[in-house]
Design a protein around this motif. Structure first.
Motif, PDB file in Angstrom:
ATOM      1  N   ARG A 160      -0.239 -35.456 -44.154  1.00 33.87           N
ATOM      2  CA  ARG A 160      -1.415 -34.578 -44.238  1.00 33.87           C
ATOM      3  C   ARG A 160      -2.581 -35.331 -44.872  1.00 33.87           C
ATOM      4  NH1 ARG A 160       0.067 -28.818 -46.838  1.00 33.87           N
ATOM      5  NH2 ARG A 160      -2.188 -28.568 -46.547  1.00 33.87           N
ATOM      6  N   CYS A 161      -2.272 -36.140 -45.875  1.00 34.87           N
ATOM      7  CA  CYS A 161      -3.321 -36.922 -46.542  1.00 34.87           C
ATOM      8  C   CYS A 161      -3.912 -37.974 -45.604  1.00 34.87           C
ATOM      9  CB  CYS A 161      -2.748 -37.604 -47.788  1.00 34.87           C
ATOM     10  SG  CYS A 161      -2.327 -36.481 -49.150  1.00 34.87           S
ATOM     11  N   THR A 162      -3.058 -38.691 -44.881  1.00 34.26           N
ATOM     12  CA  THR A 162      -3.572 -39.755 -44.007  1.00 34.26           C
ATOM     13  C   THR A 162      -4.386 -39.180 -42.854  1.00 34.26           C
ATOM     14  OG1 THR A 162      -1.518 -39.794 -42.711  1.00 34.26           O
ATOM     15  CG2 THR A 162      -1.675 -41.308 -44.583  1.00 34.26           C
ATOM     16  N   ARG A 163      -3.958 -38.052 -42.313  1.00 30.53           N
ATOM     17  CA  ARG A 163      -4.729 -37.431 -41.234  1.00 30.53           C
ATOM     18  C   ARG A 163      -6.096 -36.988 -41.732  1.00 30.53           C
ATOM     19  NH1 ARG A 163       0.519 -35.461 -39.316  1.00 30.53           N
ATOM     20  NH2 ARG A 163       0.368 -33.672 -40.703  1.00 30.53           N
ATOM     21  N   PHE A 164      -6.131 -36.494 -42.963  1.00 30.09           N
ATOM     22  CA  PHE A 164      -7.417 -36.115 -43.539  1.00 30.09           C
ATOM     23  C   PHE A 164      -8.311 -37.329 -43.722  1.00 30.09           C
ATOM     24  CE2 PHE A 164     -10.041 -36.022 -47.335  1.00 30.09           C
ATOM     25  CZ  PHE A 164     -10.874 -34.954 -47.070  1.00 30.09           C
ATOM     26  N   LEU A 165      -7.757 -38.406 -44.251  1.00 33.36           N
ATOM     27  CA  LEU A 165      -8.550 -39.607 -44.501  1.00 33.36           C
ATOM     28  C   LEU A 165      -9.080 -40.209 -43.206  1.00 33.36           C
ATOM     29  CD1 LEU A 165      -6.374 -41.280 -47.285  1.00 33.36           C
ATOM     30  CD2 LEU A 165      -8.626 -40.228 -47.575  1.00 33.36           C
ATOM     31  N   ARG A 166      -8.334 -40.099 -42.140  1.00 30.08           N
ATOM     32  CA  ARG A 166      -8.785 -40.611 -40.846  1.00 30.08           C
ATOM     33  C   ARG A 166      -9.858 -39.716 -40.232  1.00 30.08           C
ATOM     34  NH1 ARG A 166      -7.866 -45.910 -40.413  1.00 30.08           N
ATOM     35  NH2 ARG A 166      -5.664 -46.464 -40.435  1.00 30.08           N
ATOM     36  N   SER A 167      -9.788 -38.430 -40.513  1.00 33.11           N
ATOM     37  CA  SER A 167     -10.713 -37.505 -39.857  1.00 33.11           C
ATOM     38  C   SER A 167     -12.042 -37.381 -40.582  1.00 33.11           C
ATOM     39  CB  SER A 167     -10.071 -36.110 -39.757  1.00 33.11           C
ATOM     40  OG  SER A 167      -9.844 -35.577 -41.057  1.00 33.11           O
TER      41      SER A 167
END
Length: 231
Positions: free
Chosen positions: A61-68
């Motif tokens: 969830r954290c990595t998807r947020f950072l990418r978006s």
């Protein structure tokens, strides 16, 4: 038992709570403390594995947020929380591996397998979790993986863990094992050590290749601690 019983409720709360609340300064410490307890030696093997799986879910969830949306105001908090998750997972695994009573082949293999899937996810930059926010801090995830790979006597600890499990199940002292049982335990310990060391080595290779392929530098930690060139 109380810790294990409350895990289902905690997991539901984590799934339903917005990421911005989970990583906030007010709540991140509590979330990490609860995950540490569920992943730690006080929990059963099944709960420890489930705690690691929940940690990986949060990490993705954290990595998807950072990418978006890296420009968002909580990006630093998300990145710090992400790094802390893997620091925690590496630390509890190293602590559990020190005692034959807590050394679990199932937990180790499931954890490494989940880490591999995490590192292969397109949203993941391994640097976010392998190298702490402060460059001088040791990298617990790298320390755990490299210690498994380099441990030529890992089979001895698995042997001790299997002997302990057999003694606890049958009530017999290890000196009372028949030759056939002793041979089975020795062979199984060697097999488990080989599988774990191979998984750890291949995961390290996977991570290094992912970081080298994007053309950016690897931010090795300073000094001689885990995560540094001099380690």
């Amino acid at each position: 038992a109380h810790v294990d019983d409350s895990f289902q409720v905690f997991r539901s709360v984590v799934y339903l709570t917005p990421l911005s609340l989970l990583v906030s300064k007010e709540h991140s410490g509590v979330i990490l403390d609860k995950l540490t307890a569920f992943c730690g030696m006080a929990s059963s093997s099944s709960t420890r594995s489930a705690g690691q799986a929940l940690s990986i879910h949060l990490a993705l969830r954290c990595t998807r947020f950072l990418r978006s949306d890296e420009s968002d105001g909580i990006a630093d908090e998300v990145r710090r929380f992400l790094g802390s998750l893997f620091q925690m997972m590496g630390q509890v695994q190293m602590e559990a591996g020190k005692s034959v009573r807590n050394l679990s082949y199932m937990v180790i293999v499931s954890c490494i397998s989940m880490w591999r899937r995490f590192f292969l996810h397109p949203s993941v930059d391994p640097r976010w979790v392998l190298f702490p926010f402060a460059a001088s801090d040791p990298s617990r995830p790298l320390e755990w993986l490299t210690s498994l790979f380099a441990d030529q006597e890992l089979y001895k600890r698995f042997h001790g863990a299997l002997e302990y499990a057999e003694t606890a199940t049958t009530g017999r002292d290890k000196d009372g094992f028949v030759v056939r049982k002793a041979k089975q335990i020795r062979e199984e310990a060697e097999h488990r050590a080989s599988v774990v060391r191979t998984l750890a080595a291949s995961t390290l290779l996977l991570v290094l290749r992912r970081m080298l392929c994007d053309g950016r530098a690897i931010p090795w930690s300073r000094g001689s601690g885990a995560g540094s060139v001099g380690a």
